[in-house]
Motif scaffolding. Structure first.
Motif, PDB file in Angstrom:
ATOM      1  N   ARG A 158     -36.710  -0.163 -12.293  1.00 29.68           N
ATOM      2  CA  ARG A 158     -35.298  -0.451 -12.570  1.00 29.68           C
ATOM      3  C   ARG A 158     -34.615   0.749 -13.222  1.00 29.68           C
ATOM      4  NH1 ARG A 158     -30.828  -2.779 -11.004  1.00 29.68           N
ATOM      5  NH2 ARG A 158     -29.451  -3.368 -12.707  1.00 29.68           N
ATOM      6  N   LEU A 159     -35.257   1.289 -14.257  1.00 30.42           N
ATOM      7  CA  LEU A 159     -34.615   2.367 -15.025  1.00 30.42           C
ATOM      8  C   LEU A 159     -34.657   3.705 -14.297  1.00 30.42           C
ATOM      9  CD1 LEU A 159     -35.798   1.576 -18.675  1.00 30.42           C
ATOM     10  CD2 LEU A 159     -33.612   1.031 -17.603  1.00 30.42           C
ATOM     11  N   LEU A 160     -35.785   4.008 -13.681  1.00 28.90           N
ATOM     12  CA  LEU A 160     -35.922   5.330 -13.065  1.00 28.90           C
ATOM     13  C   LEU A 160     -35.322   5.387 -11.670  1.00 28.90           C
ATOM     14  CD1 LEU A 160     -39.575   6.206 -14.177  1.00 28.90           C
ATOM     15  CD2 LEU A 160     -37.434   6.981 -15.186  1.00 28.90           C
ATOM     16  N   LEU A 161     -35.506   4.342 -10.915  1.00 22.99           N
ATOM     17  CA  LEU A 161     -35.042   4.385  -9.523  1.00 22.99           C
ATOM     18  C   LEU A 161     -33.874   3.452  -9.252  1.00 22.99           C
ATOM     19  CD1 LEU A 161     -38.579   4.453  -7.847  1.00 22.99           C
ATOM     20  CD2 LEU A 161     -37.073   6.394  -8.273  1.00 22.99           C
ATOM     21  N   GLY A 162     -33.524   2.645 -10.254  1.00 26.84           N
ATOM     22  CA  GLY A 162     -32.389   1.733 -10.115  1.00 26.84           C
ATOM     23  C   GLY A 162     -32.603   0.651  -9.072  1.00 26.84           C
ATOM     24  N   ILE A 163     -33.853   0.284  -8.887  1.00 23.83           N
ATOM     25  CA  ILE A 163     -34.171  -0.716  -7.857  1.00 23.83           C
ATOM     26  C   ILE A 163     -33.811  -2.120  -8.345  1.00 23.83           C
ATOM     27  CG2 ILE A 163     -36.104  -1.769  -6.583  1.00 23.83           C
ATOM     28  CD1 ILE A 163     -37.326   0.998  -6.420  1.00 23.83           C
ATOM     29  N   ASN A 164     -33.285  -2.903  -7.431  1.00 27.19           N
ATOM     30  CA  ASN A 164     -32.863  -4.264  -7.737  1.00 27.19           C
ATOM     31  C   ASN A 164     -34.056  -5.141  -8.153  1.00 27.19           C
ATOM     32  OD1 ASN A 164     -32.513  -7.171  -6.697  1.00 27.19           O
ATOM     33  ND2 ASN A 164     -30.411  -6.420  -6.857  1.00 27.19           N
ATOM     34  N   PHE A 165     -33.834  -5.901  -9.210  1.00 30.78           N
ATOM     35  CA  PHE A 165     -34.923  -6.714  -9.748  1.00 30.78           C
ATOM     36  C   PHE A 165     -35.448  -7.744  -8.742  1.00 30.78           C
ATOM     37  CE2 PHE A 165     -34.435  -5.758 -14.388  1.00 30.78           C
ATOM     38  CZ  PHE A 165     -35.764  -5.531 -14.596  1.00 30.78           C
ATOM     39  N   ASN A 166     -34.512  -8.470  -8.146  1.00 30.87           N
ATOM     40  CA  ASN A 166     -34.916  -9.629  -7.359  1.00 30.87           C
ATOM     41  C   ASN A 166     -35.787  -9.275  -6.157  1.00 30.87           C
ATOM     42  OD1 ASN A 166     -33.770 -11.447  -9.013  1.00 30.87           O
ATOM     43  ND2 ASN A 166     -31.822 -11.523  -7.929  1.00 30.87           N
ATOM     44  N   SER A 167     -35.243  -8.441  -5.274  1.00 36.00           N
ATOM     45  CA  SER A 167     -36.017  -8.170  -4.059  1.00 36.00           C
ATOM     46  C   SER A 167     -36.837  -6.888  -4.165  1.00 36.00           C
ATOM     47  CB  SER A 167     -35.074  -8.092  -2.858  1.00 36.00           C
ATOM     48  OG  SER A 167     -34.064  -7.134  -3.110  1.00 36.00           O
ATOM     49  N   GLY A 168     -36.219  -5.838  -4.710  1.00 32.96           N
ATOM     50  CA  GLY A 168     -36.899  -4.540  -4.747  1.00 32.96           C
ATOM     51  C   GLY A 168     -38.145  -4.537  -5.599  1.00 32.96           C
ATOM     52  N   VAL A 169     -38.012  -4.972  -6.850  1.00 35.37           N
ATOM     53  CA  VAL A 169     -39.156  -4.951  -7.769  1.00 35.37           C
ATOM     54  C   VAL A 169     -40.243  -5.915  -7.290  1.00 35.37           C
ATOM     55  CG1 VAL A 169     -39.902  -5.511 -10.113  1.00 35.37           C
ATOM     56  CG2 VAL A 169     -37.796  -4.240  -9.754  1.00 35.37           C
ATOM     57  N   THR A 170     -39.836  -7.095  -6.846  1.00 37.43           N
ATOM     58  CA  THR A 170     -40.819  -8.066  -6.342  1.00 37.43           C
ATOM     59  C   THR A 170     -41.557  -7.486  -5.140  1.00 37.43           C
ATOM     60  OG1 THR A 170     -39.159  -9.710  -6.931  1.00 37.43           O
ATOM     61  CG2 THR A 170     -41.106 -10.512  -5.801  1.00 37.43           C
ATOM     62  N   GLY A 171     -40.797  -6.808  -4.274  1.00 34.47           N
ATOM     63  CA  GLY A 171     -41.415  -6.186  -3.096  1.00 34.47           C
ATOM     64  C   GLY A 171     -42.429  -5.132  -3.486  1.00 34.47           C
ATOM     65  N   ALA A 172     -42.057  -4.298  -4.492  1.00 36.75           N
ATOM     66  CA  ALA A 172     -42.976  -3.238  -4.938  1.00 36.75           C
ATOM     67  C   ALA A 172     -44.252  -3.846  -5.531  1.00 36.75           C
ATOM     68  CB  ALA A 172     -42.284  -2.361  -5.969  1.00 36.75           C
ATOM     69  N   LEU A 173     -44.067  -4.896  -6.347  1.00 37.96           N
ATOM     70  CA  LEU A 173     -45.249  -5.547  -6.940  1.00 37.96           C
ATOM     71  C   LEU A 173     -46.101  -6.218  -5.864  1.00 37.96           C
ATOM     72  CD1 LEU A 173     -43.680  -7.089 -10.172  1.00 37.96           C
ATOM     73  CD2 LEU A 173     -45.343  -5.231 -10.055  1.00 37.96           C
ATOM     74  N   PHE A 174     -45.414  -6.757  -4.850  1.00 33.53           N
ATOM     75  CA  PHE A 174     -46.130  -7.403  -3.740  1.00 33.53           C
ATOM     76  C   PHE A 174     -47.006  -6.364  -3.004  1.00 33.53           C
ATOM     77  CE2 PHE A 174     -46.233  -8.800   0.751  1.00 33.53           C
ATOM     78  CZ  PHE A 174     -46.842 -10.039   0.584  1.00 33.53           C
ATOM     79  N   LEU A 175     -46.407  -5.201  -2.759  1.00 35.50           N
ATOM     80  CA  LEU A 175     -47.142  -4.115  -2.086  1.00 35.50           C
ATOM     81  C   LEU A 175     -48.312  -3.660  -2.950  1.00 35.50           C
ATOM     82  CD1 LEU A 175     -46.651  -2.534   0.560  1.00 35.50           C
ATOM     83  CD2 LEU A 175     -45.621  -0.736  -0.833  1.00 35.50           C
ATOM     84  N   ASN A 176     -48.029  -3.524  -4.227  1.00 36.07           N
ATOM     85  CA  ASN A 176     -49.050  -3.128  -5.193  1.00 36.07           C
ATOM     86  C   ASN A 176     -50.210  -4.129  -5.189  1.00 36.07           C
ATOM     87  OD1 ASN A 176     -48.915  -2.277  -8.767  1.00 36.07           O
ATOM     88  ND2 ASN A 176     -50.444  -1.929  -7.225  1.00 36.07           N
ATOM     89  N   PHE A 177     -49.846  -5.397  -5.117  1.00 33.60           N
ATOM     90  CA  PHE A 177     -50.859  -6.464  -5.102  1.00 33.60           C
ATOM     91  C   PHE A 177     -51.823  -6.257  -3.932  1.00 33.60           C
ATOM     92  CE2 PHE A 177     -52.133 -10.538  -3.229  1.00 33.60           C
ATOM     93  CZ  PHE A 177     -52.793 -11.128  -4.284  1.00 33.60           C
ATOM     94  N   TRP A 178     -51.281  -5.970  -2.742  1.00 30.99           N
ATOM     95  CA  TRP A 178     -52.153  -5.821  -1.563  1.00 30.99           C
ATOM     96  C   TRP A 178     -52.970  -4.531  -1.615  1.00 30.99           C
ATOM     97  CZ3 TRP A 178     -53.681  -9.828   0.781  1.00 30.99           C
ATOM     98  CH2 TRP A 178     -52.861 -10.958   0.826  1.00 30.99           C
ATOM     99  N   VAL A 179     -52.433  -3.521  -2.273  1.00 32.40           N
ATOM    100  CA  VAL A 179     -53.232  -2.300  -2.455  1.00 32.40           C
ATOM    101  C   VAL A 179     -54.463  -2.624  -3.310  1.00 32.40           C
ATOM    102  CG1 VAL A 179     -53.263  -0.001  -3.528  1.00 32.40           C
ATOM    103  CG2 VAL A 179     -51.291  -0.709  -2.170  1.00 32.40           C
ATOM    104  N   PHE A 180     -54.212  -3.365  -4.381  1.00 33.16           N
ATOM    105  CA  PHE A 180     -55.340  -3.774  -5.251  1.00 33.16           C
ATOM    106  C   PHE A 180     -56.348  -4.622  -4.473  1.00 33.16           C
ATOM    107  CE2 PHE A 180     -52.834  -3.511  -9.517  1.00 33.16           C
ATOM    108  CZ  PHE A 180     -53.089  -2.152  -9.564  1.00 33.16           C
TER     109      PHE A 180
END
Lengths: 434, 313
Positions: free
Chosen positions: B198-220
């Motif tokens: 949010r702070l560094l890239l200004g990504i939207n909380f609802n879809s952007g951050v959730t999407g990034a965490l979702f991607l991160n989840f599958w990497v793990f």
């Protein structure tokens, strides 16, 4: 095979002659387990054991004080043991005859043989080892500790004692053997436990189903002691009435019947260990790994546990290979067939316990008495003593191979020295700690 | 300490003993005792709630749609008859998990179907444990809006608590403090990622951050799967696997959004328990059946891998 049953029969007779009923009953329970499949015999043996326990309690609580009556009841129990043993032998010999006849018929007519599953198999020494490892090495990068070049073979019916000071790799070795920790190099195999080859070397899923591991820190459990024993049996495919019988047997055999309905928090340390043993042994594993079982036991409990382990390992029908670690050298030596001595992760000795010190240049003796070192030195003048050291508790006398214990004792007794403790440790694992 | 043996019916004791000596996988779930206590409590809760039954809409608050907030301030029905029982039920789930933690069950002889069966039984236990809270809510609340809110809370708890059905398979691999620390570290990690994006890239909380965490989840998930497959896992891999298992129910609604089951991310998460779609077939099929099936297969794979020695540095 007849030799084994007759030896065990003689052992029972001797115990009865000595009027050692508790031990005789334990051996009767082993006897019925090894040489009979008749559930009625098992029930009878359990009943005799329960009656003996009841009698012992009555004597302890002094509700039975008449010496003649006690003697009479003891004799009745001894007679019942002898009778049951005789019945088992008769049925066993009959089964042997039928088995031999069926085998002959099988050879001529090629029909399936009679089920003689209860006839004990051939001697353990003719089997390949249950576990073998060569050059086994495990290194901890963080602490820098390395367990290196472990060569070991474990066989059915044999007890292997692992001794060494704390932090020398005993638990690490056990974790590797039981498949709880990956080794870095070397080979490990379970020729008797693994039927087919596996891509990763050992198929731990198959092998672990035959290994029981009793860790130093015993984990707690939920429910009653008996429930947990029965759960263990059911999980290994022993269900229904057989489950009830086997649970009752192991509880009685390890002296846990009176505690069967107790929970974890209600048991003392000694009984927790016996429960862990019961849980490990009830499904008849091929390999039992026990880490420091004697650590928190009193002397009497130690003796009971060690005797039980010795008896169960040498079972004629279900022999087990036991590997046990302990700091109690004398106790371990008394039951082990083989010893392994670990020092700073290196295997300093591995082999039959009789071989300890076979290549020694010196003899070693431990002595405890009220003399100071100078006086002792003076008394032993003339003997081939090379060194006398005091390790804080006792003297360690080192001499050439010509130095004999009798001569030391003669020299001391001649001067009326009060000896508190004396032991020849030339062939004991204890000398490895010097 | 209360002796529960006194309130255990004899026929259930016999049934329990039968299960113990014949079907250990059913016995270890303790389902007959969970069912007995839960249904008894459900009945008591229902009767108890009925005792406090009243018609506030007709007497004190004639227009509840307008005065609903006043009603909630004046009365604490929602708290007393909804959330506190739900909290107590959640504690009961933890107690059930603790019992599972103490059983060292050997699941190595089970196949995938066996794993799925045990997971279904575990889930049934969790549903049963939440039942008294539902019973109390049903009997105490006459206002549909209030009832729906409590039922929605129950449904959210149930959905997010799906991972409890698989924990008995692996819970013994960790110490209790380790589990708490893994959950805590997971929260901190997700929070830091969200703040950073949010702070560094200004990504939207609802879809952007959730999407990034979702991607991160599958990497793990990919990392731990490879490690388990190669049998080169460490204690850290196990901890990461625990975190992934616990957070799968959080990641799953986003997958439904990506699969076009829901038109937007908010909807995907809200539909876990939308007030007008409580306990619907769609929710049962998507959040229960699919999640439990995926859990079953992954835990089967993970459990069998854990039977191989751990690589410790």
């Amino acid at each position: 095979m007849n030799k084994i049953i007759s030896e065990r029969s003689i052992e029972l007779d001797l115990l009865l002659q000595d009027e050692n009923l508790p031990r005789a009953i334990n051996r009767l329970l082993d006897f019925v387990q090894d040489f009979s499949t008749n559930p009625q015999f098992v029930t009878n043996a359990l009943q005799i054991s329960a009656d003996q326990r009841q009698l012992a309690r009555s004597i302890e609580e002094q509700s039975l004080v008449n010496y003649q009556e006690i003697d009479q009841k003891n004799q009745q129990i001894a007679q019942r043991i002898a009778d049951l043993k005789q019945k088992i032998i008769e049925v066993y010999q009959l089964a042997i005859q039928v088995h031999a006849q069926n085998t002959r018929e099988h050879e001529t007519t090629n029909v399936p043989t009679a089920d003689a599953a209860f006839i004990p198999a051939k001697g353990a020494e003719s089997f390949p080892p249950i576990m073998e490892c060569y050059g086994l090495t495990k290194m901890y990068r963080k602490s820098g500790f390395t367990l290196a070049n472990i060569d070991l073979q474990l066989r059915l019916g044999e007890i292997t004692g692992v001794v060494g000071e704390n932090g020398n790799g005993k638990t690490t070795l056990f974790k590797v053997i039981t498949g709880n920790l990956q080794h870095d190099s070397g080979k490990i195999g379970f020729p008797l436990l693994q039927r087919a080859k596996h891509a990763n070397g050992v198929n731990w899923i198959e092998v672990k189903s035959e290994i029981a591991y009793v860790e130093q820190e015993l984990p707690s459990w939920y429910g009653t002691l008996k429930q947990n024993i029965q759960l263990e049996l059911t999980q290994h495919g022993i269900t229904g009435s057989q489950n009830e019988r086997d649970a009752a047997y192991i509880l009685e055999r390890l002296g846990l019947t009176e505690h069967a309905q107790k929970k974890w928090s209600e048991l003392s340390g000694g009984y927790k260990l016996r429960f862990a043993l019961a849980k490990a042994l009830v499904w008849k594993p091929k390999l039992l790994v026990i880490d420091e079982p004697l650590a928190n036991l009193d002397v009497r409990s130690q003796r009971i546990v060690l005797n039980d382990m010795k008896d169960l390992a040498k079972s004629a029908k279900h022999p087990i290979s036991i590997i046990i670690s302990s700091q109690h050298l004398h106790e371990i030596e008394s039951i082990a067939d083989n010893l392994v001595f670990l020092q700073q992760g290196q295997m300093k000795f591995s082999g039959e316990k009789e071989d300890i010190g076979s290549d020694r240049q010196h003899n070693f003796f431990e002595l405890s008495c009220k003399l100071d070192k100078q006086a002792l030195d003076g008394l032993l003048t003339g003997l081939p003593v090379t060194e006398i050291e005091h390790n804080g508790l006792s003297y360690v006398i080192t001499g050439t191979k010509e130095l004999e214990g009798q001569k030391i004792l003669q020299a001391l007794l001649h001067q009326n020295v009060e000896i508190e403790y004396f032991r020849n440790i030339s062939n004991s694992a204890k000398r490895l700690f010097l | 300490m209360m002796n529960f043996d006194l309130i255990k019916p004899e026929f259930l004791k016999r049934a329990d003993q039968y299960l113990l000596t014949h079907y250990p996988m059913i016995w270890q779930t303790r389902i007959i005792w969970v069912a007995f206590y839960s249904l008894s409590l459900f009945t008591l809760a229902y009767l108890f709630g009925d005792y406090f039954d009243h018609e506030p809409g007709e007497i004190l608050y004639p227009d509840l749609d307008v005065g609903y907030n006043h009603y909630l301030v004046d009365r604490q029905d929602r708290l007393a008859f909804g959330q506190i029982p739900l909290f107590l039920s959640a504690l009961a789930v933890f107690y059930w998990l603790y019992i599972q933690y103490q059983h060292k069950i050997d699941y190595s002889k089970l196949n995938v179907a066996g794993f799925l069966g045990v997971i279904a039984l575990n889930f049934a236990c969790i549903v049963l444990i939440l039942l008294p809270a539902v019973g109390l809510a049903f009997s105490a609340f006459d206002i549909t809006r209030l009832l729906n809110e409590v039922l929605r809370d129950v449904q959210i708890t149930l959905t997010l608590g799906l991972s409890a059905a698989v924990l008995p398979f692996i819970i013994r691999e960790f110490s209790l403090i380790e589990i708490v620390l893994v959950v805590f570290a997971g929260f901190v990690y997700c929070f830091l990622i969200a703040i950073g994006l949010r702070l560094l890239l200004g990504i939207n909380f609802n879809s952007g951050v959730t999407g990034a965490l979702f991607l991160n989840f599958w990497v793990f998930v990919a990392i731990i799967s490879v490690r388990f497959y190669q049998k080169t896992y460490t204690q850290q891999t196990k901890r990461l696997a625990l975190l992934c298992l616990l957070s799968f129910t959080l990641a799953f609604p986003y997958a439904l959004y990506l699969l076009d089951v829901y038109p937007n991310v908010n909807r995907a998460y809200r539909e876990i328990a939308h007030r007008h779609h409580i306990f619907t077939l769609k929710w049962l099929a998507a959040n229960i059946f699919v999640v439990l099936s995926m859990y079953g297969m992954f835990v089967y794979f993970m459990y069998r891998s854990l039977l191989f020695p751990i690589k410790r540095k």
